[in-house]
Design a protein around this motif. Structure first.
Motif, PDB file in Angstrom:
ATOM      1  N   HIS A 281       0.819  -1.289   0.091  1.00 31.80           N
ATOM      2  CA  HIS A 281       0.119  -0.164  -0.066  1.00 31.80           C
ATOM      3  C   HIS A 281       0.836   1.188  -0.063  1.00 31.80           C
ATOM      4  CE1 HIS A 281      -3.772  -2.151   1.879  1.00 31.80           C
ATOM      5  NE2 HIS A 281      -3.380  -2.519   0.307  1.00 31.80           N
ATOM      6  N   GLY A 282       2.135   1.101   0.400  1.00 32.85           N
ATOM      7  CA  GLY A 282       2.817   2.361   0.654  1.00 32.85           C
ATOM      8  C   GLY A 282       3.987   2.560  -0.710  1.00 32.85           C
ATOM      9  N   LYS A 283       3.305   1.569  -1.512  1.00 36.95           N
ATOM     10  CA  LYS A 283       3.923   1.920  -3.113  1.00 36.95           C
ATOM     11  C   LYS A 283       5.445   1.155  -3.157  1.00 36.95           C
ATOM     12  CE  LYS A 283       0.425   4.114  -4.112  1.00 36.95           C
ATOM     13  NZ  LYS A 283      -0.724   3.570  -4.786  1.00 36.95           N
ATOM     14  N   VAL A 284       5.639   0.395  -2.194  1.00 40.90           N
ATOM     15  CA  VAL A 284       7.127  -0.476  -2.287  1.00 40.90           C
ATOM     16  C   VAL A 284       7.050  -1.399  -3.401  1.00 40.90           C
ATOM     17  CG1 VAL A 284       8.814  -1.759  -0.868  1.00 40.90           C
ATOM     18  CG2 VAL A 284       7.427   0.174   0.033  1.00 40.90           C
ATOM     19  N   PRO A 285       7.948  -1.543  -4.198  1.00 38.20           N
ATOM     20  CA  PRO A 285       7.884  -2.669  -5.117  1.00 38.20           C
ATOM     21  C   PRO A 285       8.219  -4.127  -4.329  1.00 38.20           C
ATOM     22  CG  PRO A 285       9.749  -0.780  -5.757  1.00 38.20           C
ATOM     23  CD  PRO A 285       9.099  -0.461  -4.505  1.00 38.20           C
ATOM     24  N   LEU A 286       7.668  -4.976  -5.162  1.00 40.77           N
ATOM     25  CA  LEU A 286       7.339  -6.359  -4.488  1.00 40.77           C
ATOM     26  C   LEU A 286       8.713  -6.872  -4.106  1.00 40.77           C
ATOM     27  CD1 LEU A 286       5.770  -8.591  -3.629  1.00 40.77           C
ATOM     28  CD2 LEU A 286       5.806  -9.521  -5.880  1.00 40.77           C
ATOM     29  N   ALA A 287       9.882  -6.914  -4.917  1.00 42.71           N
ATOM     30  CA  ALA A 287      11.182  -7.537  -4.647  1.00 42.71           C
ATOM     31  C   ALA A 287      11.977  -6.787  -3.289  1.00 42.71           C
ATOM     32  CB  ALA A 287      12.210  -7.296  -6.065  1.00 42.71           C
ATOM     33  N   GLU A 288      11.582  -5.308  -3.450  1.00 43.56           N
ATOM     34  CA  GLU A 288      12.275  -4.641  -2.231  1.00 43.56           C
ATOM     35  C   GLU A 288      11.304  -4.986  -1.178  1.00 43.56           C
ATOM     36  OE1 GLU A 288      12.996  -0.059  -0.959  1.00 43.56           O
ATOM     37  OE2 GLU A 288      12.618  -0.442  -3.249  1.00 43.56           O
ATOM     38  N   ALA A 289      10.041  -5.143  -1.190  1.00 47.75           N
ATOM     39  CA  ALA A 289       9.407  -5.538   0.019  1.00 47.75           C
ATOM     40  C   ALA A 289       9.631  -6.852   0.594  1.00 47.75           C
ATOM     41  CB  ALA A 289       8.043  -5.615  -0.243  1.00 47.75           C
ATOM     42  N   LEU A 290      10.007  -7.752  -0.422  1.00 48.20           N
ATOM     43  CA  LEU A 290      10.511  -9.092   0.155  1.00 48.20           C
ATOM     44  C   LEU A 290      11.623  -9.263   0.914  1.00 48.20           C
ATOM     45  CD1 LEU A 290       9.417 -11.197  -3.041  1.00 48.20           C
ATOM     46  CD2 LEU A 290       8.286 -11.503  -0.821  1.00 48.20           C
ATOM     47  N   GLU A 291      12.702  -8.410   0.357  1.00 49.26           N
ATOM     48  CA  GLU A 291      13.867  -8.300   1.015  1.00 49.26           C
ATOM     49  C   GLU A 291      13.792  -7.681   2.400  1.00 49.26           C
ATOM     50  OE1 GLU A 291      17.795  -8.736   1.733  1.00 49.26           O
ATOM     51  OE2 GLU A 291      16.793  -9.514  -0.258  1.00 49.26           O
ATOM     52  N   GLN A 311      13.409 -15.617  -4.208  1.00 50.29           N
ATOM     53  CA  GLN A 311      14.357 -16.400  -5.123  1.00 50.29           C
ATOM     54  C   GLN A 311      13.549 -16.702  -6.441  1.00 50.29           C
ATOM     55  OE1 GLN A 311      15.898 -19.825  -3.407  1.00 50.29           O
ATOM     56  NE2 GLN A 311      17.115 -20.514  -5.402  1.00 50.29           N
ATOM     57  N   LYS A 312      12.230 -17.385  -6.330  1.00 52.15           N
ATOM     58  CA  LYS A 312      11.480 -17.734  -7.673  1.00 52.15           C
ATOM     59  C   LYS A 312      11.101 -16.643  -8.271  1.00 52.15           C
ATOM     60  CE  LYS A 312      10.938 -22.070  -6.557  1.00 52.15           C
ATOM     61  NZ  LYS A 312      11.318 -23.080  -7.564  1.00 52.15           N
ATOM     62  N   ILE A 313      10.715 -15.427  -7.793  1.00 53.68           N
ATOM     63  CA  ILE A 313      10.346 -14.321  -8.484  1.00 53.68           C
ATOM     64  C   ILE A 313      11.262 -13.611  -9.280  1.00 53.68           C
ATOM     65  CG2 ILE A 313       9.695 -11.845  -8.171  1.00 53.68           C
ATOM     66  CD1 ILE A 313       7.651 -12.588  -6.057  1.00 53.68           C
ATOM     67  N   LEU A 314      12.609 -13.550  -8.529  1.00 53.68           N
ATOM     68  CA  LEU A 314      13.727 -13.133  -9.379  1.00 53.68           C
ATOM     69  C   LEU A 314      14.221 -14.279 -10.485  1.00 53.68           C
ATOM     70  CD1 LEU A 314      16.035 -11.682  -6.419  1.00 53.68           C
ATOM     71  CD2 LEU A 314      14.446 -10.535  -7.971  1.00 53.68           C
ATOM     72  N   SER A 315      13.861 -15.361 -10.194  1.00 51.38           N
ATOM     73  CA  SER A 315      14.281 -16.227 -11.388  1.00 51.38           C
ATOM     74  C   SER A 315      13.164 -16.267 -12.498  1.00 51.38           C
ATOM     75  CB  SER A 315      14.348 -17.670 -10.903  1.00 51.38           C
ATOM     76  OG  SER A 315      13.161 -18.196 -10.321  1.00 51.38           O
ATOM     77  N   GLY A 316      12.110 -15.472 -12.474  1.00 50.69           N
ATOM     78  CA  GLY A 316      11.200 -15.350 -13.500  1.00 50.69           C
ATOM     79  C   GLY A 316       9.872 -15.955 -13.249  1.00 50.69           C
ATOM     80  N   VAL A 317       9.804 -16.409 -12.295  1.00 51.30           N
ATOM     81  CA  VAL A 317       8.193 -17.029 -11.880  1.00 51.30           C
ATOM     82  C   VAL A 317       7.312 -16.005 -11.513  1.00 51.30           C
ATOM     83  CG1 VAL A 317       7.035 -18.794 -10.417  1.00 51.30           C
ATOM     84  CG2 VAL A 317       9.409 -19.216 -10.930  1.00 51.30           C
ATOM     85  N   GLU A 318       6.176 -16.182 -12.051  1.00 55.79           N
ATOM     86  CA  GLU A 318       5.000 -15.092 -11.933  1.00 55.79           C
ATOM     87  C   GLU A 318       4.667 -15.186 -10.494  1.00 55.79           C
ATOM     88  OE1 GLU A 318       1.064 -18.036 -12.903  1.00 55.79           O
ATOM     89  OE2 GLU A 318       1.810 -16.018 -14.130  1.00 55.79           O
TER      90      GLU A 318
END
Length: 407
Positions: A281-291, A311-318
């Motif tokens: 909701h705070g507009k943080v990108p998903l990858a950054e939020a996961l980190e 790991q899955k998202i960075l490897s291209g999995v939806e």
């Protein structure tokens, strides 16, 4: 960069000299001196300002976080967030807080952004700063301040709940162990010294056997309980030191402890899912939020879940497929697979957080009941052994009463 306080002399047109004092946030005292001479004034005294020893207790408290965020939200209604923060700094009267604000003030005066200035204050945790930074990038800083406030409030409530539970449990454990120690090293030696009132050899022998039996049983109970407590303390200390190592033996044991592991897993999933909702909701990108969530997670199962998702998202999995995995239940995984947008993902994680909160409360009731029954059992054993010793000591008196009734 360090904090400095300088006294300097400023000549006036009439020949008089004025003495001023000012705070600086610069690399060293030479930089302060150069800056003062560049302004045409003469340094008198420059000394480094060091924060109080217990600054995090008396200055950088959670109450100050809440006060600051609420003040920024209120003042940013009519001004920019940076201007609002600068106004708060200029109006601060507490000398300790003014010292803590000095790096933030320097960044704002030097043209830095609001998030950079707030980061120099070193008051907010990583999730809160991520929410604010993302809101500033998206141009919706005023809107995300409320999300930051909610995050700090929830974290404060969690700490209060944990402290209350640990305080209650510690009090009961200390009371029970204290009663066992008192019986073993106080009451039993007293009874041995006092002896029995009876002159009957059989009664005396029975009394001594009872004392010996109770002493052995009480000492065994004391040793077992003490070893268990020491093992728990060592385990918690080792687990906390190696909390980011998912293959550490303490992490594997933590995931298998009955009653405790489901409770910690549900609590951690509730907190991290709620945090994910606020970050999205705070507009943080998903990858950054996961980190951010991975760094803030301690419970092994939840940390593993978020790490595998990243790991899955960075490897291209939806995302829908990457995020639907254990330890989420099948209904929760099915819910995630239906998402189409980031807003929907935030709503799904919010509903998961609510469900996990209910599950954690149910697990908490089980743990409290188990602890209560265990403490009642230990206390009961101590009380019964004490009563038994008193009965042995007064056996002669009881026999006398029986004879009197019979007569």
């Amino acid at each position: 960069m360090k904090l400095y306080h300088a006294r300097y002399a400023q000549p006036t047109i009439g020949g008089a000299v004025l003495i001023h004092e000012e705070d600086f946030y610069l690399p060293d005292a030479h930089a302060v001196r150069r800056q003062l001479r560049g302004r045409g004034v003469w340094p008198i005294n420059i000394h480094e300002q060091k924060p109080p020893l217990f600054e995090w207790m008396d200055v950088r408290s959670r109450d100050w976080q809440m006060q600051l965020l609420r003040a920024i939200r209120f003042q940013s209604a009519t001004a920019s967030a940076g201007t609002a923060l600068l106004n708060i700094i200029e109006g601060e009267e507490d000398s300790r807080r003014r010292l803590a604000f000095l790096p933030t003030r320097t960044v704002l005066k030097g043209g830095g952004s609001f998030s950079e200035a707030l980061r120099e204050l070193k008051l907010m945790d990583a999730p809160t700063m991520a929410i604010i930074t993302a809101g500033e990038r998206a141009g919706d800083l005023k809107g995300v301040i409320q999300h930051a406030i909610e995050h700090v409030e929830q974290k404060g409530n969690q700490y209060k709940t944990i402290i209350a539970a640990l305080s209650w449990l510690s009090f009961d454990i200390i009371s029970t162990i204290g009663s066992i120690w008192g019986t073993q090293f106080g009451f039993i030696p007293y009874l041995k010294e006092k002896g029995t009132n009876s002159t009957d050899p059989e009664v005396i022998a029975k009394f001594e056997r009872g004392i010996k039996w109770v002493s052995i049983m009480n000492m065994t109970l004391l040793m077992i309980s003490s070893l268990i407590i020491l093992a728990i303390v060592f385990f918690v200390f080792s687990y906390w030191r190696n909390r980011h190592k998912k293959d550490h033996y303490t992490a594997r044991l933590m995931m298998k402890v009955p009653m405790l592991s489901p409770y910690l897993r549900n609590v951690s999933l509730k907190d991290t899912c709620k945090l994910m909702t606020r970050l999205l909701h705070g507009k943080v990108p998903l990858a950054e939020a996961l980190e951010i969530i991975i760094e803030s997670s301690v419970e092994p199962a939840a940390r593993t879940y978020w790490a595998e998702c990243k790991q899955k998202i960075l490897s291209g999995v939806e995302p829908a497929r990457a995020l639907s995995r254990w330890p989420l239940s099948k209904p929760e995984r099915d819910q995630i697979r239906t998402i189409q947008t980031v807003d929907q993902l935030g709503e799904v994680y919010e509903s998961i957080a609510v469900e996990r909160d209910l599950m954690a409360k149910a697990d908490q009731r089980k743990i409290l009941k188990f602890g209560l029954y265990l403490l009642i059992g230990l206390s009961g054993i101590t009380i019964l052994t004490t009563i038994y010793l008193l009965m042995l000591q007064n056996q002669n008196f009881l026999n006398s009463l029986t004879e009197m009734r019979g007569g």
